[in-house]
Each structure stands twice: as C-alpha cells, then as structure tokens.
Design a protein around this motif. Structure first.
Motif, PDB file in Angstrom:
ATOM      1  N   ASP A 145       0.632  -1.133  -0.282  1.00 32.74           N
ATOM      2  CA  ASP A 145      -0.012  -0.093  -0.046  1.00 32.74           C
ATOM      3  C   ASP A 145       1.268   1.159   0.403  1.00 32.74           C
ATOM      4  O   ASP A 145       0.990   2.289  -0.485  1.00 32.74           O
TER       5      ASP A 145
ATOM      6  N   ARG B 240       1.216   3.717  -2.844  1.00 33.62           N
ATOM      7  CA  ARG B 240       0.427   5.547  -2.332  1.00 33.62           C
ATOM      8  C   ARG B 240       1.873   6.016  -2.631  1.00 33.62           C
ATOM      9  O   ARG B 240       1.154   7.538  -3.265  1.00 33.62           O
TER      10      ARG B 240
ATOM     11  N   GLU C 143      -1.254  13.153   1.988  1.00 34.73           N
ATOM     12  CA  GLU C 143      -0.328  12.366   3.134  1.00 34.73           C
ATOM     13  C   GLU C 143       1.725  13.179   3.541  1.00 34.73           C
ATOM     14  O   GLU C 143       2.608  12.768   3.640  1.00 34.73           O
TER      15      GLU C 143
ATOM     16  N   TRP D  22      -6.095  -1.671   2.095  1.00 34.74           N
ATOM     17  CA  TRP D  22      -4.676  -2.306   2.406  1.00 34.74           C
ATOM     18  C   TRP D  22      -5.185  -3.351   0.841  1.00 34.74           C
ATOM     19  O   TRP D  22      -6.073  -3.860   1.032  1.00 34.74           O
TER      20      TRP D  22
END
Length: 412
Positions: free
Chosen positions: A70, A74, A210, A369
């Motif tokens: 995951d 990302r 993020e 995920w």
C-alpha cells in the motif's frame, strides 16, 4: 548299527524365519492416520497450538507485506520527487526567513519541474464572528500560490482551487481537518467563514495529503489578498519543489543554497517521502517483534505435539507390544509414530496458513490495503511445522520402537 547310523546323520535344518511384511509409505500414512483418528480432541488441541503459531507468523508477514504494498502504491501516486525548503534559525539564534524571490530562483534550476510556496500569516479563522477569539482551534491561515496543487499534489474534492480571478479577493480553500473543525462540508458562494476580520467565501475543500500534512489543518487564501488584507510580509514559509526523478539527490544538494544564496545554512531541506519510509521502517521493526512472538507460539505448539505423542506411546503400549509380537519391526513402529507426529503438525500448519491468510485479508480489507501474502511465507509455514513436528515426534517414536514386546504386553 542302524541306530548308530541314524545318530550320525545330520539333523534337518531349521525352517527359515519369515520376513516381516514390508510397509509401503501409503501403509505408514494409513496406520498413522488411524492413530490420530482414535484421539480426535487431543489431536485438535495439539494442532490448534501449531496453527496459532503459524497463523501469527503468516499474519505478521502478510500484514507487513500488504502495508508495504500500500505504501509503494501511494508513493507511486504521490511521487517521491517532492522536496521542501523551509527557513531555519539565523546565526544569532533568531528566526530566519527565505527571500521573497526564492521560488523563482528554485524554479530556475534545470532539473526542477515545478516550484510553489506557502506563506504563514498571523490571521485566525473562525466559523463566524461570534466565536471567541481565543478559540482558534489550532488552525493556520496560509497565503498560497495558484500553482501549489500541481507541485504539492493537493487535490480538490469540492469546489475549485484559487485562481487568477479570486486570489485577490476574500476566498479561501480549507483542508479536510480545518473544514471539519469549522463545520464546513461543502464549498460554494453560500458558505463563508470569518478570517482575519473578514468574511471570506469557501471556494474549495481539499482531500487529505500524506506528503504535505500541514495542508490538512490549513485555511489557504490568495497571495495578493494576504499581503493586502492580512498584513502578510510576503516571505514564503515553505517552498515545494518537484524535481526530475533521476535528479532528486542532485537538486536536494543545491536546493538550500539556491533558495537562500546569502545564508544557505539557514534553509532546511527535506524530502517528505522520507517520513513515510521512516514510518515503514518502524512498522518493519514492530513486525519483527511480532514475528518473534509467533515463533514462540510455534515452539509452544511443538511442545504440545511432543506431549501428545509421548502420552500416545504410554497409552498404546499394549498395541505396540501386540504389533511387535506379530512381527512388526522397530523401524515400522518408529515410522508409524513419526508419521503421526508429522501428520499432526501438517494439520496444524495448513490450518495456521489458512487462518493467517484470513486474518491478513480481513485486516487489509479493513485498512483499504491490497491483500498480499507471500508464497514463501505460506510454504515456509508448512515446512516449519513439519520440522517442528519431526523434532517433537522423534523421541516418542524412538521410545515406542525400543519398547520390548513382553514388557508392553504385560501392561494389558
């Protein structure tokens, strides 16, 4: 004479002893399986001990791998070529600042794809002018350039970003945490907040970011509006830079000197993706600890197998003695009990692998995920159980093989 001659004649040879029947591997498995079926509850509990250890190991590896997958996904979407420059401290220990021209100077580096900036203001933002001024909620008001989304990877989930038409006017874009705290759930001309003594219209809402988490709790206004109405000094607080993937390290090495040529030591350069990588390293350390706990659980399961097999030998002494009396060899007895231990471990191992896959899939789905369980983890789990089972069952098997038939039959 006849009696003497008969006495001298050699005695007839003794008939050969019959060879013990040979057991094929299928026979050994069949006999071992029958031994397990005779004690289902004990077998289940012993296999459960093994399964818990294997499930813990497979689950830890699977969850860690799913988390890494995951993170890679990302990072591929966010990009690892984002660099940031922020002011540090001056030589005298005071607060430093980046030159107002730092963004243009950084954009002039050949390997830089884009550059943008944020400038922190002293203004506060409230839901309306009835909220006490001391209740700031920790929200920060930034002056933002119109090209920030393309550089920092900011995404609008409702409304639009600041542009040439509204950057000079009372318009604001809210980060997700700021919007939630202010009670704003949609953008539009009818939605306003109280910012810096002005009523400003919420023109857009941001998605969580993020790589740039500061945007989540930010209220973003146009750069010219901040300079004219919010007493903003025009110095950028953070400069965001997108460099070419192959030149990130080279750009990072010259970024501080380029942003602040007069005082390059007062510029702090960082790479936001390194924070995510550090977080993953922390997760890997925790996974190693949990993997160790899983190994301990597996060892405990192996002790359970050994205990089951030792008790089985003690309970089945009469069966062992009867089989030995009927011609079974020590090797056949040893193989039978060793096969039982391996079958018991294999049941626990397969059950543990399936349980570990289920735990990984459930947790990965809950977290959003991709569910990934490495093949080596599944195969290694089964192999580990067979090794543990073989070691745990070896002594009871040898003990059963060495049991004298007369002693075994005497216990009936």
């Amino acid at each position: 004479m006849t009696l003497l001659n008969e006495a001298r004649e050699p005695s007839a040879p003794a008939p050969p002893r019959p060879r013990p029947a040979r057991m094929t591997p299928a026979d050994v498995v069949r006999v071992g399986g029958s031994g397990l079926r005779s004690r289902p509850l004990r077998v289940f509990l012993s296999a459960l001990g093994i399964a818990i250890g294997i499930a813990a190991m497979v689950g830890v590896v699977g969850i860690s791998t799913s988390s890494s997958e995951d993170l890679d996904r990302r990072l591929a979407a966010l990009g690892t070529n984002l660099l940031t420059v922020s002011p540090g401290q001056s030589f005298g220990g005071g607060a430093a600042h980046l030159p107002a021209e730092s963004v243009e100077m950084i954009a002039g580096i050949p390997e830089v794809e884009s550059a943008s900036a944020l400038g922190r203001t002293k203004a506060k933002v409230y839901r309306n002018d009835h909220v006490p001024r001391e209740e700031t909620g920790g929200l920060t008001v930034y002056a933002a350039r119109t090209d920030l989304p393309a550089t920092a990877g900011a995404e609008i989930v409702d409304g639009r970003w600041l542009n040439g038409a509204n950057r000079n006017y009372p318009a604001v874009v809210l980060g997700p945490k700021a919007a939630e705290q202010l009670g704003v759930f949609r953008a539009g001309s009818g939605t306003q907040v109280y910012l810096g003594g002005h009523r400003v219209t919420v023109v857009g809402l941001l998605a969580p970011n993020e790589l740039v988490p500061d945007l989540d709790s930010a209220a973003l206004v146009g750069w010219p509006f901040a300079e004219e109405e919010l007493d903003f000094d025009g110095y950028p607080t953070t400069v965001y830079t997108r460099a070419e993937e192959a030149s990130v390290a080279d750009v990072q090495s010259v970024l501080g000197a380029t942003a602040n040529p007069e005082n390059p030591s007062e510029a702090n350069v960082s790479r936001p993706s390194d924070v995510l990588a550090a977080k993953q390293a922390t997760d890997d350390t925790l996974s190693g600890l949990l993997l160790g706990l899983g190994a301990v659980a597996l060892l405990v399961g192996g002790v359970g197998v050994a205990n089951t097999m030792v008790i089985s030998v003690l309970e089945r002494r009469s069966e062992i003695g009867l089989r030995r009396a009927l011609g079974a060899t020590r090797g056949q007895i040893r193989n039978q009990f060793l096969c039982e231990a391996l079958l018991l471990s294999a049941l626990g191992g397969l059950g543990g692998v399936l349980l570990g896959i289920a735990v990984t899939s459930g947790y990965a789905t809950y977290q959003g995920w991709p569910s990934v369980v490495p093949a080596w983890a599944m195969a290694g789990g089964v192999v580990a159980t067979l090794v543990i089972g073989g070691l745990a069952g070896f002594y009871p098997a040898v003990r059963a093989a060495r049991l004298p038939p007369t002693e075994a039959l005497a216990t009936t």
